[in-house]
Design a protein around this motif. Structure first.
Motif, mmCIF file in Angstrom:
data_model
loop_
_atom_site.group_PDB
_atom_site.id
_atom_site.type_symbol
_atom_site.label_atom_id
_atom_site.label_comp_id
_atom_site.label_asym_id
_atom_site.label_seq_id
_atom_site.Cartn_x
_atom_site.Cartn_y
_atom_site.Cartn_z
ATOM 1 N N GLY A 453 52.979 -86.263 9.196
ATOM 2 C CA GLY A 453 52.506 -86.844 7.950
ATOM 3 C C GLY A 453 52.430 -85.862 6.788
ATOM 4 O O GLY A 453 51.664 -86.075 5.839
ATOM 5 N N TYR A 454 53.206 -84.766 6.873
ATOM 6 C CA TYR A 454 53.291 -83.827 5.737
ATOM 7 C C TYR A 454 54.734 -83.852 5.234
ATOM 8 O O TYR A 454 55.565 -83.046 5.658
ATOM 9 C CB TYR A 454 52.874 -82.410 6.170
ATOM 10 N N PRO A 455 55.062 -84.809 4.354
ATOM 11 C CA PRO A 455 56.474 -85.036 4.019
ATOM 12 C C PRO A 455 57.100 -83.947 3.139
ATOM 13 O O PRO A 455 58.310 -83.765 3.181
ATOM 14 C CB PRO A 455 56.449 -86.380 3.282
ATOM 15 N N ASN A 456 56.280 -83.247 2.345
ATOM 16 C CA ASN A 456 56.870 -82.306 1.385
ATOM 17 C C ASN A 456 56.865 -80.877 1.909
ATOM 18 O O ASN A 456 55.924 -80.112 1.696
ATOM 19 C CB ASN A 456 56.125 -82.378 0.054
ATOM 20 N N VAL A 457 57.915 -80.551 2.621
ATOM 21 C CA VAL A 457 58.028 -79.199 3.178
ATOM 22 C C VAL A 457 59.334 -78.588 2.690
ATOM 23 O O VAL A 457 60.400 -79.173 2.863
ATOM 24 C CB VAL A 457 58.037 -79.222 4.726
ATOM 25 N N ASP A 458 59.249 -77.423 2.048
ATOM 26 C CA ASP A 458 60.444 -76.684 1.642
ATOM 27 C C ASP A 458 60.603 -75.454 2.513
ATOM 28 O O ASP A 458 59.663 -74.658 2.629
ATOM 29 C CB ASP A 458 60.304 -76.201 0.182
ATOM 30 N N ILE A 459 61.769 -75.303 3.115
ATOM 31 C CA ILE A 459 62.069 -74.039 3.795
ATOM 32 C C ILE A 459 62.530 -73.083 2.695
ATOM 33 O O ILE A 459 63.571 -73.297 2.067
ATOM 34 C CB ILE A 459 63.139 -74.226 4.886
ATOM 35 N N VAL A 460 61.709 -72.073 2.442
ATOM 36 C CA VAL A 460 61.929 -71.216 1.267
ATOM 37 C C VAL A 460 63.191 -70.376 1.423
ATOM 38 O O VAL A 460 63.404 -69.740 2.452
ATOM 39 C CB VAL A 460 60.688 -70.311 1.043
ATOM 40 N N GLN A 461 64.035 -70.418 0.395
ATOM 41 C CA GLN A 461 65.256 -69.602 0.395
ATOM 42 C C GLN A 461 65.039 -68.329 -0.416
ATOM 43 O O GLN A 461 64.341 -68.358 -1.436
ATOM 44 C CB GLN A 461 66.414 -70.398 -0.217
#
Ligand SMILES: [Zn+2]
Length: 469
Positions: A453-461
């Motif tokens: 339920g944590y939809p906003n996840v960015d894998i940081v580049q």
């Protein structure tokens, strides 16, 4: 406001994260990249940020991959404050100084090798002892839960990360036009029920969370299992009488003190007989001294058992810290039952190698693995139960028993990170920025978080700027 990473983006080491507020840059951790010599050297020399542009640094904990390049930053002209807990300051000082010594030794060795071959030689250490002293002088100690303004409209507060002594989650609150925005930097997130230190703490509702993901696809054994397993292995060794020995390659900071604390508790509770234990590593001895002077970092059980009864949790009758090389060598002739804890944690250098040479072919010896062994290390070869290993250029048959305890990890696994996050008030959370993990692991962890339920996840580049509002 914006955020970007200059290290530990889609990789595990070299943490360097930058928060920009009104054109000013705050650097969160300044760790060294660890890997093959050539790659590490290249990545650690290319900084990616001008030291003059940095308003202040924040150090979450004293591990090398978080503090290791601070002396280089200072050498290149950074004169601002570096904020850290006092325990982190002490541990970082020890780790940075150790790195300066190793680099000086390496430079010397490589120079002699080059001279032998008639090659040119121009490799220089990244920094030296004087740079480390200057760096430590710039560290401003802030205790947990002592909010401090570190820039215009920028407040810093440390929460306990439960990872190693002094480790923290850095909460940075930016106030602009009366509106507060909270950025939480997890640093390395620890686990519940680790000895000595407290559990990872709850933080106030963040707007943005920069979250590590080292073990984003792994489950560990419960931390509480470690002591029972240690007792079992020790009892088996004691039965062997004077032939019984346990060798434990362990990192000098944290793992050694955890082991000492567990052995002390096991003896105090009458679970194992008191046997001689030798901590044979000058750095571990120094690190233990740091643990002794930071009771503000202990958990309740240490307070209860030791502080109240005026006992030293890191010293007891049959515990010996060996300092000189002669004392270390004398351990070879000593009869068991006995336990030797020695660095390096991955068996790549240091006194543990001599103890292995003397005991590896003896089936009565137990080599106990309690930490991560990186690829291509002697520790990894032992862990993989290779029948023969080379130490100091000589082959040995591995006849000693190899035992392992996997419950010691200092990082939360994915379920533990998920459980921690579930307890945090995430009603304001706009985004999770994922750092400090390998790509495959990160995508698995991202899937797990999205499902939770944590939809906003960015894998940081690396180097990519992420806007925040
Ligand atoms: Zn760490």
């Amino acid at each position: 406001m914006s955020f970007y990473s200059l290290g530990a983006a889609e990789e595990v080491t070299g943490s360097k994260h930058v928060l920009e507020v009104n054109g000013k840059s705050y650097l969160i951790d300044c760790g060294a990249f660890q890997g093959s010599r050539a790659e590490a050297d290249r990545k650690n020399r290319e900084f990616g940020i001008d030291p003059d542009k940095i308003e202040a640094c924040i150090l979450t904990h004293g591990h090398y991959d978080h503090c290791g390049l601070l002396p280089l930053l200072v050498k290149r002209g950074f004169r601002g404050n570096i904020y850290a807990t006092s325990a982190t300051r002490d541990i970082a000082n020890l780790i940075m100084m150790d790195s300066a010594h190793i680099q000086a030794r390496d430079a010397d060795y490589l120079k002699r090798q080059a001279a032998k071959k008639g090659d040119d030689f121009d490799w220089q250490p990244l920094f030296d002892e004087r740079d480390v002293i200057q760096t430590t002088n710039q560290i401003v100690g802030i205790s947990y839960h002592r909010p401090m303004m570190i820039g215009d409209g920028v407040e810093l507060e440390f929460y306990d990360a439960g990872h190693i002594l002094g480790s923290s989650i850095a909460m940075i609150t930016v106030t602009q036009n009366g509106k507060k925005t909270r950025f939480a930097f997890s640093g390395d997130l620890g686990r519940k029920n680790k000895p000595i230190i407290r559990n990872p703490e709850m933080i106030p509702a963040p707007d943005y969370l920069v979250l590590e993901s080292t073990y984003g696809n792994r489950r560990h054994e419960p931390a509480a299992d470690a002591m029972a397993q240690l007792a079992e292995i020790t009892k088996r060794m004691i039965k062997k009488g004077e032939k019984g020995k346990i060798l434990i390659p362990a990192f000098a900071v944290e793992r050694t003190q955890e082991l000492v604390y567990y052995f002390h508790t096991l003896v105090d509770d009458g679970i194992i007989e008191e046997v001689p234990i030798y901590v044979d590593s000058p750095m571990a001895t120094n690190a233990t001294t740091i643990f002794q002077v930071h009771p503000e970092c202990y958990d309740e059980s240490v307070h209860e058992a030791f502080i109240k009864h005026h006992k030293n949790p890191f010293g007891f009758n049959k515990l010996h810290f060996t300092s000189s090389v002669d004392e270390s060598k004398a351990l070879n002739d000593r009869k068991g039952p006995l336990i030797i804890i020695s660095a390096d944690g991955m068996c790549e250098a240091g006194r543990i190698q001599h103890h292995l040479i003397h005991n590896i072919e003896d089936p009565n010896t137990t080599i106990l693995i309690v930490g991560y062994m990186a690829q291509n290390t002697l520790g990894r070869r032992l862990y993989k139960r290779e029948p023969k290993v080379k130490i100091h250029g000589q082959w040995f048959d591995v006849k000693a028993e190899i035992a392992e305890i996997n419950a010691f990890s200092a990082h939360a696994d994915y379920e533990e990170m998920g459980a921690w996050l579930d307890e945090v008030d995430t009603s304001n959370l706009k985004n999770i920025f994922m750092v400090h993990g390998e790509p495959k692991v990160q995508s698995a962890f991202k899937d797990y978080l999205v499902k939770k339920g944590y939809p906003n996840v960015d894998i940081v580049q690396y180097g990519k700027t992420y806007k925040a509002d």
